[in-house]
Design an enzyme around this catalytic site. Sequence first.
Site, PDB file in Angstrom:
ATOM      1  CG  ASP A   1      37.562  36.049  54.614  1.00 47.16           C
ATOM      2  OD1 ASP A   1      38.329  35.654  55.509  1.00 47.16           O
ATOM      3  OD2 ASP A   1      37.972  36.432  53.502  1.00 47.16           O
TER       4      ASP A   1
ATOM      5  CG  ASP B   1      39.243  30.449  39.412  1.00 47.81           C
ATOM      6  OD1 ASP B   1      39.309  31.539  38.815  1.00 47.81           O
ATOM      7  OD2 ASP B   1      38.178  29.831  39.550  1.00 47.81           O
TER       8      ASP B   1
END
Length: 492
Positions: free
Chosen positions: A93, A241
């Site tokens: 990104d 996560d």
Amino acid sequence: MQLFILILYLLALLFVFFYSLSQLQLLFYFLKAGKSLHYKKKKNFTESDKDNLPLVTVQLPIYNEKLVVERLLKRIAQLEYPQEKLEIQVLDDSTDASLEVTKKLVAKLQKAGLDIKHIHRKDRKDYKAGALREALKTAKGEFIAIFDADFLMQKDWLLQTLPHFEKAEIGVVQTRWGHLNKNYSLLTKIQAFALDYHFILEQVGRNFGKHFINFNGTAGIWRKTCILDAGNWQGDTLTEDLDLSYRAQLKNWKFIYLKNVVSPAELPITITAAKSQQFRWNKGAAENFKKNFLKIARNSGISWQTKIQSFFHLLNSSMFLAVFTIAVLSLPVLVIKNQHPEWQYLYLFMAGLGVSTLIFLATYWVAYSAVYSKTIKTFSKFLGLFLSFFTVAVGLSLHNSIAVLEGYRGKRSAFIRTPKFNIQKGSKNIKVGSKSHAKFTFSLLLEILLTFYFAYAIYFAFALQDFSLLFFHLMLFLGFGFVSLQSLKARG
């Protein structure tokens, strides 16, 4: 008002005490686990085994990682696994010059025969979670391994983790983080000390006790069907996560933690980077408590022991809020104590709750000695680190409390990348730029003022001849002083 202060102070002390009891339970699990927890050796595959090995996709989410991307891709290319069974996805990104650097490195590996793809998003929607989710659409692997840019996995890492997916209910295998630059500075030593505690005692304890554990964002491997069944990666928290971990375990997927498989990574070397990382982790934990705990509490299929452990697990960042409350109120409490000696029993009870400090001392020592050794020299070194860690932790309590409150309020913020500098073992005096462009924030001003506040608390103890909180106030003075000074230096 005095009664209100005492009640609030007592409630914060009780929260810390009960949290320490949850850690004591994890210590019990850790000791009980001994050497019985997931010590299966890796499979030494032969040419005849290749057809039976699963297809694996390794995802490497990166963002402006010019200094470490070459090191990362070089290590990935050395993984011991049949090339026809291995796919690499570089989820890039980046918005700086590193984008072209990475493209060239990927093209070079492609020519060498590696199945590696460079995936670039112009829109960074949902940040890391969005990159992982988007790449999963085209991932060919039955298993998805994830590594952040600064991690250096062992060459046989896949061979050590994949054998633990024998049962179809296993959704994740998480491995331990190591540290490339632990001895770089006092700041990195303290961070390593805290992370070792989590990866040694907390992860082992929760896993052995059959409680919910978390994928740590990197150095772990997922069964692809587990990710999809749990609702895929979502970007509504800063710790995607932890969020996916809880959603997967709520769907009855099982996690395995491997303490003896270690992947070293780079610790933040500046206070600005460490504070940014701490802010993201603590705010994300608060967001996850809001999002997931009621689902756990209402689930009749989850034991009450797991519910309690999950409560404190998801609330661990709120410890900073409790500690900050205790710190700020400790001076007024000292005044009240001297004005109202008739409440002696209450003061003794509050002092008794200080046993939580001894519990933390015991649990941290067990974790530390599990990594190093149990000698007098090691214990003396441990005591120095323990005191340094808690001193800096209380110094960060304002900063982290702001993160926790933002998480509970639902205030959205960007995922701020932790900068990496390609630190190697033994590296010293790494040049991180003449200025970090760190702003002089209101919270930094408060940290400076708190340094003087606790300096006055030390003076006040001598004025009253009441030294019951002197050591605590000294830690607070040093902690806020250290954080303030380092933050000021980081401004260049």
